[in-house]
Design an enzyme around this catalytic site. Structure first.
Site, short mmCIF file in Angstrom:
data_model
loop_
_atom_site.label_atom_id
_atom_site.label_comp_id
_atom_site.label_asym_id
_atom_site.label_seq_id
_atom_site.Cartn_x
_atom_site.Cartn_y
_atom_site.Cartn_z
N GLY A 347 -0.08 0.06 -6.48
CA GLY A 347 -1.52 -0.47 -6.15
C GLY A 347 -2.50 0.69 -6.29
N SER A 348 -3.57 0.64 -5.47
CA SER A 348 -4.61 1.40 -5.65
C SER A 348 -4.43 2.87 -5.15
CB SER A 348 -5.98 0.91 -4.75
OG SER A 348 -6.40 -0.42 -5.35
N VAL A 349 -3.22 3.16 -4.50
CA VAL A 349 -2.95 4.38 -4.11
C VAL A 349 -2.80 5.21 -5.37
CG1 VAL A 349 -0.44 4.23 -4.07
CG2 VAL A 349 -1.59 5.83 -2.68
#
Length: 637
Positions: A347-349
């Site tokens: 995801g956004s990491v």
């Protein structure tokens, strides 16, 4: 005529009378003597030949067979024993022992010989009431009373009465084995060793497990060997070289006569391994992770702490673990190491890749503002931000601090797929980190030539690719280290048996981006921990640590629902990666939570867990507080 002498041929009335001359009689006597003499000579010659043959045989035996016969006789009263080598220990970076070996003895009994001996005793002494059964019961009662914590009398009786000619009984301390064998000559023992893990579950997934292995037909290879973790991966360094010993035995038995041991070849101990791990930090990370996983009702989780400069692993933890001292806790699932073997969609990491590519390319600066709608069409599907909003002006810093999917994809369009792919590859995604642990996964990145219309709508926001928590943390180590990614490592050095310290090879490095870009990205991601109203608040104010600048990124990646094969709206990978402190990086911490309950407090973010770990690290290593607080910037205009 009366008085007339008898004439030749006259009849006497008695039949003919043959007479021999003296010469004839002498000739016969001589023949007899000569025959006797010949027989005597022949006998004497035969006897001489026999004696000569015996003498030659004796000379042959003494000159040519004496050594072999002596050796055969020696073998009938001696026995060669393989001496196991001492397995090397595993210690942490401060020398604290995490795994070591102790010498033991494995008791055994020759059941066939014991049955024969006591059957004969019972026949010769029918009134004694003693037989194999009574002797076995006596020995079982004695041993179980001597080591009640190791075996029961019932278990030993089962062993004595099994349908076998030979059996092992139990592993005990050397002094106990000698005592039992001296009291009961039926009981023999073998030299063995036992692996001890003083921390129990501490770092178990890293250390792995070793036990006594006897599958090899070569008895000299019977020793402690690793089954998982570093015990398996570095078995060749740890195991050493076995030796051989010759001992005298009691006639007709395998019972060793004490004090008769002579070394033929001494055993060479294995090397010790010095890890990069700090066992105190490892303990705290395991404790914090387990507590948080339970709190948010996650299926599991992993976390890792890296040195920001060297890439050394200070701690690596998994929620599921085992106690290598307790065989009952061993299972393939518990003995695995998801932190290096289980990739997930982060995801956004993973937006740090897009951020780095955007700044490096020069198409934007942190202050550049962009009109960002709440959703956008990408090929055949629609991408939304995690919250509903109209088109708003975000700064580039705000796009990442507030984790806008749409804003990230707008930046990706400016960058282009080839530049993005180049930066992603430099970060090491899709490649093993060479951390030095078994079973490491390279993660997955779809080959550039196989990208479809939606691929570039997924990768920049951390979907459609996978990585391990170690790979994820390694990306942020590169940002913390001025753009240079250092391959993480978990073994620091090997200590040879003679005490020489042999450092591990220098880890490979990769220039991911230039130092200026890395510093800019690091400062941009500091805004993630900002608190305040909508226009200022980042996604992880819970990660902030008073007195320190913290840079990091949250992540929420959808998992594939195994029932439908499509992305799930309830199963997620919750991630966080952060740098402590951002102004003078010392540590990088990465966290992955596997499918927590996002409806309960803390379930939708791993930031509070990062804050707990960072707080401990700051105290443990007396990290100086930051000279100034993190600059507060507006994220949405």
């Amino acid at each position: 005529m009366p008085g007339q002498r008898g004439v030749k041929g006259a009849s006497t009335g008695k039949g003919p009378h043959r007479t021999y001359s003296v010469r004839a009689r002498r000739k016969r006597s001589a023949t007899t003597v000569r025959n006797n003499r010949n027989r005597f000579v022949i006998g004497r010659i035969a006897l001489t030949l026999v004696l000569v043959a015996a003498g030659l045989k004796l000379v042959h035996i003494q000159a040519f067979e004496a050594s072999a016969l002596s050796e055969r006789a020696e073998r009938q009263r001696t026995k060669i024993i393989d001496i196991p080598a001492d397995r090397g220990s595993i210690v942490d970076r401060n020398g604290a022992e995490l795994a070591f070996s102790v010498e033991t003895r494995q008791l055994w009994v020759n059941l066939r010989q014991m049955r024969q001996t006591w059957a004969e005793h019972a026949r010769e002494n029918p009134n004694s009431g003693e037989n194999f059964g009574t002797r076995a019961a006596e020995i079982a009662a004695y041993i179980s009373a001597r080591v009640p914590d190791l075996v029961t009398e019932e278990k030993l009786l089962e062993a004595f009465h099994k349908d076998a000619s030979f059996t092992y009984l139990i592993e005990v301390e050397p002094s106990v084995a000698e005592e039992i064998s001296k009291r009961y000559h039926e009981i023999g023992y073998e030299k063995r060793a036992k692996r001890v893990y003083p921390g129990g579950e501490l770092a178990a997934n890293v250390l792995g497990y070793a036990n006594w292995r006897t599958e090899s037909e070569d008895v000299s290879e019977h020793n402690l060997h690793g089954l998982s973790g570093l015990e398996y991966f570095r078995d060749e360094d740890l195991v050493g070289t076995p030796g051989r010993q010759i001992v005298d035995t009691e006639q007709g038995t395998d019972v060793v006569i004490p004090g008769t041991e002579r070394d033929m070849q001494p055993a060479a101990p294995g090397s010790d391994l010095e890890l990069t791990i700090d066992s105190d930090v490892q303990y705290e990370l395991e404790r914090s992770l387990a507590g948080y996983v339970d709190k948010v009702d996650a299926k599991g989780g992993s976390a890792v702490i890296l040195d920001a400069k060297t890439g050394e692993v200070y701690a690596l933890a998994n929620h599921k673990t085992f106690d290598p001292n307790d065989p009952k806790s061993l299972s393939s699932e518990a003995m695995g190491n998801p932190a290096v073997s289980t990739p997930f969609e982060p995801g956004s990491v993973a937006k740090v890749i897009t951020a780095t590519a955007a700044i490096e390319s020069g198409v934007v600066t942190p202050e550049t503002t962009m009109a960002v709608p709440g959703a956008m069409e990408v090929a055949d599907h629609t991408v939304h931000d995690a919250w509903s909003h109209d088109t708003q002006d975000f700064s580039v810093t705000g796009i990442f601090a507030k984790s806008s999917n749409v804003g990230t994809l707008l930046l990706a369009d400016e960058i282009g797929p080839d530049r993005f792919m180049s930066v992603l590859d430099r970060f090491g995604i899709g490649h093993r980190t060479n951390i030095g642990l078994p079973g490491e996964s390279p993660g997955f990145v779809p080959p550039r030539e196989q990208w479809s219309g939606t691929t570039f709508g997924n990768l920049p926001i951390g979907q459609g690719l996978s990585m391990t928590v170690v790979q994820m943390t390694s990306m942020y180590q590169a940002i913390a280290n001025g753009g240079v990614r250092v391959e993480p490592r978990i073994v620091k050095a090997k200590i040879a048996p003679d005490g020489r310290r042999i450092p591990e090879p220098v880890p490979a490095t990769t220039r991911v981006t230039d130092a200026k870009t890395a510093d800019t990205v690091k400062k941009m991601l500091s805004a993630t921990t900002q608190d305040g109203d909508y226009y200022y608040s980042g996604t992880a104010p819970e990660a902030a640590l008073q007195g320190y600048q913290i840079s990091g990124k949250t992540g929420t990646g959808q998992q594939v629902d195994p029932k439908t094969g499509a992305y799930s709206n309830r199963l997620h990978n919750i991630t966080f990666a952060g740098i402590l402190p951002a102004d003078e990086p010392r540590f990088v911490v990465g966290v992955w939570l596997d499918a927590p309950d996002t409806t309960i407090p803390g379930g939708s973010s791993a930031a509070p867990l990062f804050q707990e770990v960072a707080s401990y690290l700051a105290q443990r290593y007396n990290i100086p507080v930051s000279d100034r607080s993190t600059p507060r910037v507006r994220l949405v205009h």
